[in-house]
Design a protein around this motif. Structure first.
Motif, PDB file in Angstrom:
ATOM      1  N   LYS A 172      10.281 -18.547  21.810  1.00 33.04           N
ATOM      2  CA  LYS A 172      10.836 -17.287  21.315  1.00 33.04           C
ATOM      3  C   LYS A 172      11.063 -16.301  22.451  1.00 33.04           C
ATOM      4  CE  LYS A 172       9.264 -17.172  16.589  1.00 33.04           C
ATOM      5  NZ  LYS A 172       8.611 -16.353  15.576  1.00 33.04           N
ATOM      6  N   TYR A 212       5.589  -8.705  14.363  1.00 31.06           N
ATOM      7  CA  TYR A 212       5.896  -9.394  15.605  1.00 31.06           C
ATOM      8  C   TYR A 212       6.789  -8.489  16.426  1.00 31.06           C
ATOM      9  CZ  TYR A 212      10.322 -10.378  13.318  1.00 31.06           C
ATOM     10  OH  TYR A 212      11.525 -10.232  12.667  1.00 31.06           O
ATOM     11  N   GLY A 258      13.517 -13.431  18.681  1.00 32.98           N
ATOM     12  CA  GLY A 258      13.499 -14.666  17.917  1.00 32.98           C
ATOM     13  C   GLY A 258      13.834 -15.875  18.758  1.00 32.98           C
ATOM     14  N   LYS A 259      14.215 -16.932  18.059  1.00 33.57           N
ATOM     15  CA  LYS A 259      14.510 -18.218  18.692  1.00 33.57           C
ATOM     16  C   LYS A 259      15.945 -18.262  19.196  1.00 33.57           C
ATOM     17  CE  LYS A 259      11.528 -20.468  15.353  1.00 33.57           C
ATOM     18  NZ  LYS A 259      11.512 -21.356  14.213  1.00 33.57           N
ATOM     19  N   THR A 283      20.058 -14.469  23.809  1.00 33.56           N
ATOM     20  CA  THR A 283      19.184 -14.520  22.637  1.00 33.56           C
ATOM     21  C   THR A 283      18.633 -13.137  22.328  1.00 33.56           C
ATOM     22  OG1 THR A 283      18.562 -16.795  23.161  1.00 33.56           O
ATOM     23  CG2 THR A 283      17.117 -15.595  21.653  1.00 33.56           C
ATOM     24  N   GLU A 308      19.448 -11.378  18.805  1.00 35.78           N
ATOM     25  CA  GLU A 308      18.350 -11.224  17.859  1.00 35.78           C
ATOM     26  C   GLU A 308      18.022  -9.755  17.585  1.00 35.78           C
ATOM     27  OE1 GLU A 308      16.554 -13.126  15.918  1.00 35.78           O
ATOM     28  OE2 GLU A 308      17.227 -15.109  16.520  1.00 35.78           O
ATOM     29  N   VAL A 322       3.360 -21.596  20.169  1.00 33.68           N
ATOM     30  CA  VAL A 322       4.522 -20.720  20.302  1.00 33.68           C
ATOM     31  C   VAL A 322       4.452 -20.065  21.672  1.00 33.68           C
ATOM     32  CG1 VAL A 322       3.417 -18.738  19.172  1.00 33.68           C
ATOM     33  CG2 VAL A 322       5.895 -18.879  19.246  1.00 33.68           C
ATOM     34  N   THR A 372       6.205 -17.033  23.739  1.00 26.52           N
ATOM     35  CA  THR A 372       7.043 -15.847  23.618  1.00 26.52           C
ATOM     36  C   THR A 372       7.277 -15.281  25.006  1.00 26.52           C
ATOM     37  OG1 THR A 372       6.187 -15.352  21.414  1.00 26.52           O
ATOM     38  CG2 THR A 372       7.257 -13.553  22.598  1.00 26.52           C
TER      39      THR A 372
END
Length: 130
Positions: free
Chosen positions: A4, A27, A31-32, A42, A46, A79, A81
């Motif tokens: 992410k 959060y 995002g992805k 991205t 996002e 995950v 980030t």
């Protein structure tokens, strides 16, 4: 691995957080990535989708990468980030997929995801988050 990208935006020692519809944790906006997208692409896409603001790509600066167990997934799924600072134009307002935005301090650590907790601790240690 879930990969992410996230935006760090601060005001008065607090960071902007978002909570998706039907979710309980906050959060960092982002995002992805979609296939072929760079981190910057991205981030711009996002944040526009979630908060209706435009990130200025020329101002994007790395702020670190953080990893933790993915929330709500089987043991072992991680995950990652990768966070960025960036300037923007517009006023952050929740999109249709976002139920709530809030300015979060370190005292809100229990309201964020597992990787968010690590990020919040780092931001507190570096003096960015009160």
């Amino acid at each position: 691995m879930i990969d992410k990208i996230a935006w760090l935006h601060f005001h008065d020692g607090r960071v902007l957080g978002a909570r998706s519809r039907g979710k309980t944790v906050f959060y960092l906006p982002g995002g992805k990535r979609e296939p072929g997208e760079s981190d910057a692409e991205t981030l711009v896409r996002e944040v526009r989708e979630e908060l209706n603001v435009d990130i200025d790509p020329a101002t994007i600066k790395p702020a670190g990468s953080f990893e933790a167990q993915a929330d709500g997934h089987a043991s072992g799924l991680v995950v990652r980030t990768t966070c960025y600072f960036a300037e923007f134009s517009g006023t952050p307002t929740p999109s249709s997929e976002i139920e709530e935005i809030a300015w979060l301090g370190h005292e809100d650590r229990e309201r964020v995801s597992a990787v968010g907790k690590i990020i919040f601790d780092h931001l507190r240690e570096t003096g960015l988050l009160r």
